[in-house]
Design a protein around this motif. Structure first.
Motif, PDB file in Angstrom:
ATOM      1  N   ALA A  37       0.829  -1.204   0.000  1.00  0.00           N
ATOM      2  CA  ALA A  37       0.000   0.000   0.000  1.00  0.00           C
ATOM      3  C   ALA A  37       0.860   1.250   0.000  1.00  0.00           C
ATOM      4  O   ALA A  37       0.536   2.252  -0.660  1.00  0.00           O
ATOM      5  N   SER A  38       1.977   1.220   0.737  1.00  0.00           N
ATOM      6  CA  SER A  38       2.855   2.384   0.812  1.00  0.00           C
ATOM      7  C   SER A  38       3.463   2.711  -0.547  1.00  0.00           C
ATOM      8  O   SER A  38       3.694   3.881  -0.870  1.00  0.00           O
ATOM      9  N   VAL A  39       3.722   1.675  -1.348  1.00  0.00           N
ATOM     10  CA  VAL A  39       4.285   1.905  -2.679  1.00  0.00           C
ATOM     11  C   VAL A  39       3.201   2.333  -3.667  1.00  0.00           C
ATOM     12  O   VAL A  39       3.439   3.161  -4.546  1.00  0.00           O
ATOM     13  N   CYS A  40       1.999   1.800  -3.510  1.00  0.00           N
ATOM     14  CA  CYS A  40       0.911   2.119  -4.451  1.00  0.00           C
ATOM     15  C   CYS A  40       0.376   3.532  -4.270  1.00  0.00           C
ATOM     16  O   CYS A  40       0.049   4.210  -5.252  1.00  0.00           O
ATOM     17  N   LEU A  41       0.251   3.961  -3.003  1.00  0.00           N
ATOM     18  CA  LEU A  41      -0.477   5.193  -2.714  1.00  0.00           C
ATOM     19  C   LEU A  41       0.468   6.374  -2.554  1.00  0.00           C
ATOM     20  O   LEU A  41       1.607   6.237  -2.121  1.00  0.00           O
ATOM     21  N   GLY A  42      -0.046   7.545  -2.896  1.00  0.00           N
ATOM     22  CA  GLY A  42       0.728   8.765  -2.782  1.00  0.00           C
ATOM     23  C   GLY A  42       0.125   9.838  -3.660  1.00  0.00           C
ATOM     24  O   GLY A  42      -1.032   9.743  -4.082  1.00  0.00           O
ATOM     25  N   SER A  43       0.906  10.879  -3.930  1.00  0.00           N
ATOM     26  CA  SER A  43       0.396  11.947  -4.796  1.00  0.00           C
ATOM     27  C   SER A  43       0.051  11.410  -6.182  1.00  0.00           C
ATOM     28  O   SER A  43      -0.856  11.906  -6.847  1.00  0.00           O
ATOM     29  N   THR A  44       0.799  10.403  -6.613  1.00  0.00           N
ATOM     30  CA  THR A  44       0.490   9.681  -7.853  1.00  0.00           C
ATOM     31  C   THR A  44       0.180   8.238  -7.481  1.00  0.00           C
ATOM     32  O   THR A  44       1.043   7.538  -6.930  1.00  0.00           O
ATOM     33  N   ARG A  45      -1.023   7.768  -7.772  1.00  0.00           N
ATOM     34  CA  ARG A  45      -1.404   6.391  -7.452  1.00  0.00           C
ATOM     35  C   ARG A  45      -0.927   5.464  -8.566  1.00  0.00           C
ATOM     36  O   ARG A  45      -1.112   5.749  -9.743  1.00  0.00           O
ATOM     37  N   VAL A  46      -0.311   4.378  -8.176  1.00  0.00           N
ATOM     38  CA  VAL A  46       0.205   3.402  -9.124  1.00  0.00           C
ATOM     39  C   VAL A  46      -0.573   2.106  -8.956  1.00  0.00           C
ATOM     40  O   VAL A  46      -0.654   1.583  -7.838  1.00  0.00           O
ATOM     41  N   PRO A  47      -1.166   1.564 -10.015  1.00  0.00           N
ATOM     42  CA  PRO A  47      -1.913   0.305  -9.896  1.00  0.00           C
ATOM     43  C   PRO A  47      -1.034  -0.819  -9.381  1.00  0.00           C
ATOM     44  O   PRO A  47       0.184  -0.858  -9.629  1.00  0.00           O
ATOM     45  N   LEU A  48      -1.660  -1.758  -8.661  1.00  0.00           N
ATOM     46  CA  LEU A  48      -0.918  -2.847  -8.021  1.00  0.00           C
ATOM     47  C   LEU A  48      -0.114  -3.659  -9.032  1.00  0.00           C
ATOM     48  O   LEU A  48       1.049  -4.008  -8.777  1.00  0.00           O
ATOM     49  N   GLY A  49      -0.728  -3.952 -10.183  1.00  0.00           N
ATOM     50  CA  GLY A  49      -0.019  -4.741 -11.186  1.00  0.00           C
ATOM     51  C   GLY A  49       1.241  -4.057 -11.666  1.00  0.00           C
ATOM     52  O   GLY A  49       2.289  -4.697 -11.858  1.00  0.00           O
ATOM     53  N   GLU A  50       1.167  -2.741 -11.874  1.00  0.00           N
ATOM     54  CA  GLU A  50       2.336  -1.999 -12.329  1.00  0.00           C
ATOM     55  C   GLU A  50       3.413  -1.933 -11.240  1.00  0.00           C
ATOM     56  O   GLU A  50       4.604  -1.907 -11.542  1.00  0.00           O
ATOM     57  N   VAL A  51       2.978  -1.905  -9.974  1.00  0.00           N
ATOM     58  CA  VAL A  51       3.949  -1.904  -8.875  1.00  0.00           C
ATOM     59  C   VAL A  51       4.772  -3.182  -8.902  1.00  0.00           C
ATOM     60  O   VAL A  51       6.007  -3.162  -8.843  1.00  0.00           O
ATOM     61  N   TRP A  52       4.103  -4.326  -8.972  1.00  0.00           N
ATOM     62  CA  TRP A  52       4.823  -5.602  -8.953  1.00  0.00           C
ATOM     63  C   TRP A  52       5.687  -5.758 -10.194  1.00  0.00           C
ATOM     64  O   TRP A  52       6.795  -6.319 -10.129  1.00  0.00           O
ATOM     65  N   SER A  53       5.215  -5.253 -11.338  1.00  0.00           N
ATOM     66  CA  SER A  53       6.033  -5.316 -12.557  1.00  0.00           C
ATOM     67  C   SER A  53       7.291  -4.470 -12.408  1.00  0.00           C
ATOM     68  O   SER A  53       8.402  -4.886 -12.796  1.00  0.00           O
ATOM     69  N   ALA A  54       7.132  -3.268 -11.841  1.00  0.00           N
ATOM     70  CA  ALA A  54       8.286  -2.391 -11.641  1.00  0.00           C
ATOM     71  C   ALA A  54       9.279  -3.002 -10.659  1.00  0.00           C
ATOM     72  O   ALA A  54      10.502  -2.925 -10.855  1.00  0.00           O
ATOM     73  N   VAL A  55       8.753  -3.622  -9.589  1.00  0.00           N
ATOM     74  CA  VAL A  55       9.629  -4.268  -8.610  1.00  0.00           C
ATOM     75  C   VAL A  55      10.372  -5.433  -9.249  1.00  0.00           C
ATOM     76  O   VAL A  55      11.576  -5.634  -9.019  1.00  0.00           O
ATOM     77  N   GLU A  56       9.670  -6.205 -10.054  1.00  0.00           N
ATOM     78  CA  GLU A  56      10.316  -7.332 -10.740  1.00  0.00           C
ATOM     79  C   GLU A  56      11.428  -6.852 -11.663  1.00  0.00           C
ATOM     80  O   GLU A  56      12.527  -7.420 -11.690  1.00  0.00           O
ATOM     81  N   ARG A  57      11.147  -5.790 -12.423  1.00  0.00           N
ATOM     82  CA  ARG A  57      12.187  -5.251 -13.305  1.00  0.00           C
ATOM     83  C   ARG A  57      13.375  -4.726 -12.501  1.00  0.00           C
ATOM     84  O   ARG A  57      14.531  -4.882 -12.896  1.00  0.00           O
ATOM     85  N   GLY A  58      13.086  -4.080 -11.366  1.00  0.00           N
ATOM     86  CA  GLY A  58      14.175  -3.573 -10.541  1.00  0.00           C
ATOM     87  C   GLY A  58      15.027  -4.683  -9.959  1.00  0.00           C
ATOM     88  O   GLY A  58      16.256  -4.596  -9.927  1.00  0.00           O
ATOM     89  N   LEU A  59      14.388  -5.761  -9.502  1.00  0.00           N
ATOM     90  CA  LEU A  59      15.123  -6.870  -8.904  1.00  0.00           C
ATOM     91  C   LEU A  59      15.959  -7.631  -9.923  1.00  0.00           C
ATOM     92  O   LEU A  59      17.021  -8.168  -9.580  1.00  0.00           O
ATOM     93  N   THR A  60      15.471  -7.693 -11.139  1.00  0.00           N
ATOM     94  CA  THR A  60      16.187  -8.446 -12.178  1.00  0.00           C
ATOM     95  C   THR A  60      17.137  -7.576 -12.995  1.00  0.00           C
ATOM     96  O   THR A  60      17.794  -8.063 -13.911  1.00  0.00           O
ATOM     97  N   GLY A  61      17.185  -6.277 -12.672  1.00  0.00           N
ATOM     98  CA  GLY A  61      18.119  -5.393 -13.360  1.00  0.00           C
ATOM     99  C   GLY A  61      17.692  -4.975 -14.748  1.00  0.00           C
ATOM    100  O   GLY A  61      18.533  -4.504 -15.532  1.00  0.00           O
ATOM    101  N   GLN A  62      16.418  -5.106 -15.069  1.00  0.00           N
ATOM    102  CA  GLN A  62      15.935  -4.693 -16.379  1.00  0.00           C
ATOM    103  C   GLN A  62      15.810  -3.173 -16.455  1.00  0.00           C
ATOM    104  O   GLN A  62      15.699  -2.493 -15.434  1.00  0.00           O
ATOM    105  N   ALA A  63      15.790  -2.667 -17.663  1.00  0.00           N
ATOM    106  CA  ALA A  63      15.625  -1.230 -17.865  1.00  0.00           C
ATOM    107  C   ALA A  63      14.213  -0.815 -17.473  1.00  0.00           C
ATOM    108  O   ALA A  63      13.262  -1.584 -17.666  1.00  0.00           O
ATOM    109  N   PRO A  64      14.052   0.382 -16.915  1.00  0.00           N
ATOM    110  CA  PRO A  64      12.708   0.849 -16.555  1.00  0.00           C
ATOM    111  C   PRO A  64      11.810   0.950 -17.777  1.00  0.00           C
ATOM    112  O   PRO A  64      12.265   1.223 -18.885  1.00  0.00           O
ATOM    113  N   ALA A  65      10.521   0.711 -17.566  1.00  0.00           N
ATOM    114  CA  ALA A  65       9.547   0.866 -18.643  1.00  0.00           C
ATOM    115  C   ALA A  65       9.416   2.344 -18.997  1.00  0.00           C
ATOM    116  O   ALA A  65       9.716   3.233 -18.176  1.00  0.00           O
ATOM    117  N   PRO A  66       8.967   2.666 -20.220  1.00  0.00           N
ATOM    118  CA  PRO A  66       8.788   4.074 -20.604  1.00  0.00           C
ATOM    119  C   PRO A  66       7.831   4.792 -19.639  1.00  0.00           C
ATOM    120  O   PRO A  66       6.880   4.206 -19.134  1.00  0.00           O
TER     121      PRO A  66
END
Length: 355
Positions: A37-66
């Motif tokens: 919830a802390s990662v999803c919520l804020g001034s800009t709300r990020v959908p849960l699916g996009e949060v987990w995708s971003a975390v997966e990319r970060g953990l695996t060292g992939q380039a950030p999505a556009p």
């Protein structure tokens, strides 16, 4: 009768162990939800699916999505959420250890002036340019540790004047010395001559996790893990200490040595935590009380459960601090004070009723 008593004790211990295990599993699940919830919520709300995708990319060292959401999630919110959990866990551990050390359920690093000493050490390093290993040859964490240890020793010496030991005198000494150190800290900040630095440090002093980065996670995480290991190794001695110095000594505990070790461990933890988050009060007061009601006073179970609950509490508090006002972030210490001050008054009222 002699055969029944050990069996009853064993059943009671087994029941407490089961409760502690269930509490640990429940708190672990709640912590995962709170971090998400802390990662999803804020001034800009990020959908849960996009949060987990971003975390997966970060953990695996992939380039950030556009776009910017990957940067918001991985570079800003995930480190901040993790830092909140680590600092909360550390404050829960310190509060539990300090309450055992001084045999006072009203003790915590903030009320005893330890956090104020750590803040003075850290601000001295910042203002004097020693935060990067300058004039004093000390890093920020080292300066905060030195300040925490010195203030704790001063409060303890004052409370032991006359050869006796009174828990209430310890708390009053901590509050008085803490306020003096806080005043001197604010004086140093105002004398720095840098308006931007002054504003930033004053906000940080009220408790802030806004400076969280991946690089700032290493020191507090290592300190909390080492502190937990050190305290768990002394859990039985802490249990004995609660029964009084003479009883603990009769059970084979070197009370003087134990207290010295606890001074160092709690000051080290407080110093490192304050150096990354400022002085956040009342977490170390509230967490041990809540956990004792569930798992009892045995430190073998109380310490890890307190760390988990502290992590959950501060993660939720940081989320509230970021989202309570639409265009402004509250200092974390303000939110914990709004929760913790009524808790302290309630505990004081209960102690006065009991005499």
């Amino acid at each position: 009768m002699t055969a029944v008593a050990p069996a009853a004790v064993e059943r009671r211990e087994r029941g407490a162990g089961v409760r502690a295990g269930r509490a640990g599993i429940a708190l672990g699940a709640v912590l995962l939800v709170a971090l998400t919830a802390s990662v999803c919520l804020g001034s800009t709300r990020v959908p849960l699916g996009e949060v987990w995708s971003a975390v997966e990319r970060g953990l695996t060292g992939q380039a950030p999505a556009p776009g910017t959401q990957d940067l918001i999630v991985w570079r800003l919110r995930v480190p901040r959420a993790l830092l909140a959990a680590v600092v909360g866990a550390g404050l829960g551990l310190v509060g539990t250890a300090v309450q055992a050390l001084v045999r006072n359920p009203l003790a915590d690093p903030y009320l005893l002036g330890i956090s104020s000493g750590a803040s003075l050490g850290a601000v001295s390093a910042i203002v004097l340019g020693a935060g990067a290993g300058g004039a004093l040859g000390l890093g920020l964490s080292s300066a905060a540790f030195a300040g925490a240890l010195a203030s704790f020793a001063l409060v303890w010496a004052f409370a032991r004047r006359g050869g006796g030991f009174r828990p209430l005198r310890l708390v009053l000494a901590g509050v008085g010395i803490g306020q003096f150190l806080s005043g001197f800290t604010h004086y140093l900040v105002l004398r720095s001559g840098d308006e931007q630095q002054t504003h930033g440090v004053l906000f940080w002093l009220m408790g802030s996790l806004g400076g969280a980065q991946w690089t700032t996670l290493a020191a507090p995480t290592a300190a909390v893990l080492l502190g937990l290991a050190a305290l768990l190794a002394r859990a039985r001695a802490l249990n004995a200490l609660l029964m009084g110095d003479e009883t603990a000594a009769s059970l084979g505990v070197d009370v003087t040595r134990l207290r010295r070790e606890l001074f160092v461990v709690t000051s080290m933890l407080t110093g490192v935590l304050v150096s990354v988050s400022g002085a956040i009060g009342f977490v170390g007061l509230m967490v041990p009380h809540a956990c004792r009601m569930v798992v009892g006073g045995d430190h073998r179970r109380l310490l890890p459960v307190s760390a988990l609950f502290g992590a959950v509490l501060l993660t939720v508090v940081d989320l509230i601090a970021r989202t309570a006002l639409p265009d402004q972030e509250l200092p974390v210490g303000v939110v914990t004070a709004l929760i913790g001050a009524p808790t302290l008054l309630y505990l004081l009222d209960r102690r006065l009723e009991r005499g």
